[in-house]
Motif scaffolding. Structure first.
Motif, PDB file in Angstrom:
ATOM      1  N   GLY A 110       0.787  -1.216   0.000  1.00  5.84           N
ATOM      2  CA  GLY A 110       0.000   0.000   0.000  1.00  5.84           C
ATOM      3  C   GLY A 110       0.820   1.268   0.000  1.00  5.84           C
ATOM      4  N   SER A 111       1.937   1.256   0.698  1.00  7.83           N
ATOM      5  CA  SER A 111       2.786   2.448   0.731  1.00  7.83           C
ATOM      6  C   SER A 111       3.830   2.428  -0.387  1.00  7.83           C
ATOM      7  N   GLY A 112       3.946   1.293  -1.054  1.00  9.72           N
ATOM      8  CA  GLY A 112       4.934   1.177  -2.118  1.00  9.72           C
ATOM      9  C   GLY A 112       4.508   1.925  -3.360  1.00  9.72           C
ATOM     10  N   LYS A 113       5.447   2.592  -3.973  1.00 16.19           N
ATOM     11  CA  LYS A 113       5.174   3.341  -5.190  1.00 16.19           C
ATOM     12  C   LYS A 113       5.501   2.479  -6.405  1.00 16.19           C
ATOM     13  N   CYS A 114       4.897   2.843  -7.525  1.00 11.95           N
ATOM     14  CA  CYS A 114       5.136   2.091  -8.766  1.00 11.95           C
ATOM     15  C   CYS A 114       6.613   2.071  -9.124  1.00 11.95           C
ATOM     16  N   LEU A 115       7.289   3.180  -8.954  1.00 11.22           N
ATOM     17  CA  LEU A 115       8.710   3.262  -9.282  1.00 11.22           C
ATOM     18  C   LEU A 115       9.514   2.269  -8.445  1.00 11.22           C
ATOM     19  N   GLU A 116       9.165   2.136  -7.173  1.00 12.58           N
ATOM     20  CA  GLU A 116       9.852   1.170  -6.306  1.00 12.58           C
ATOM     21  C   GLU A 116       9.569  -0.263  -6.749  1.00 12.58           C
ATOM     22  N   ALA A 117       8.341  -0.510  -7.189  1.00 10.97           N
ATOM     23  CA  ALA A 117       7.975  -1.851  -7.657  1.00 10.97           C
ATOM     24  C   ALA A 117       8.734  -2.209  -8.926  1.00 10.97           C
ATOM     25  N   VAL A 118       8.826  -1.270  -9.849  1.00 12.31           N
ATOM     26  CA  VAL A 118       9.574  -1.506 -11.089  1.00 12.31           C
ATOM     27  C   VAL A 118      11.047  -1.742 -10.773  1.00 12.31           C
ATOM     28  N   SER A 119      11.594  -0.952  -9.876  1.00 11.47           N
ATOM     29  CA  SER A 119      13.005  -1.126  -9.494  1.00 11.47           C
ATOM     30  C   SER A 119      13.248  -2.504  -8.888  1.00 11.47           C
ATOM     31  N   ALA A 120      12.319  -2.978  -8.064  1.00 12.86           N
ATOM     32  CA  ALA A 120      12.464  -4.308  -7.455  1.00 12.86           C
ATOM     33  C   ALA A 120      12.427  -5.398  -8.519  1.00 12.86           C
ATOM     34  N   ALA A 121      11.522  -5.261  -9.478  1.00 17.33           N
ATOM     35  CA  ALA A 121      11.442  -6.260 -10.552  1.00 17.33           C
ATOM     36  C   ALA A 121      12.717  -6.266 -11.383  1.00 17.33           C
ATOM     37  N   ILE A 122      13.223  -5.097 -11.700  1.00 10.93           N
ATOM     38  CA  ILE A 122      14.451  -5.000 -12.491  1.00 10.93           C
ATOM     39  C   ILE A 122      15.628  -5.613 -11.744  1.00 10.93           C
ATOM     40  N   GLN A 123      15.681  -5.388 -10.442  1.00 15.92           N
ATOM     41  CA  GLN A 123      16.790  -5.946  -9.658  1.00 15.92           C
ATOM     42  C   GLN A 123      16.771  -7.469  -9.712  1.00 15.92           C
ATOM     43  N   VAL A 124      15.592  -8.066  -9.643  1.00 18.36           N
ATOM     44  CA  VAL A 124      15.489  -9.528  -9.746  1.00 18.36           C
ATOM     45  C   VAL A 124      16.009  -9.987 -11.107  1.00 18.36           C
TER      46      VAL A 124
END
Length: 70
Positions: free
Chosen positions: A15-29
């Protein structure tokens, strides 16, 4: 891909996570996985040189960052 999607969705579910943070997490994986050939090196060009680039942008603010290498 599934692990990248799960990483992104776990941030968004908080809920507090932003889209940019989610994209960054996916890219890191993807970058940490040798099967995707992302972040661990680049394919060579026809003349044997390494060329790579990356960018990310926050669509809300327009802020962005990019890097390129040749």
């Amino acid at each position: 891909m599934k692990r990248a999607c799960l990483a992104a969705s776990s941030i968004l579910r908080k809920g507090s996570g932003k889209c940019l943070e989610a994209v960054s997490a996916a890219i890191q994986v993807l970058e940490d996985d040798p099967c995707t050939n992302a972040g661990r090196g680049s394919n060579l060009t026809e003349d044997g040189h390494v060329e790579c680039d990356a960018s990310i942008m926050d669509g809300h603010s327009g802020a962005f960052g990019a890097v390129g290498f040749r």
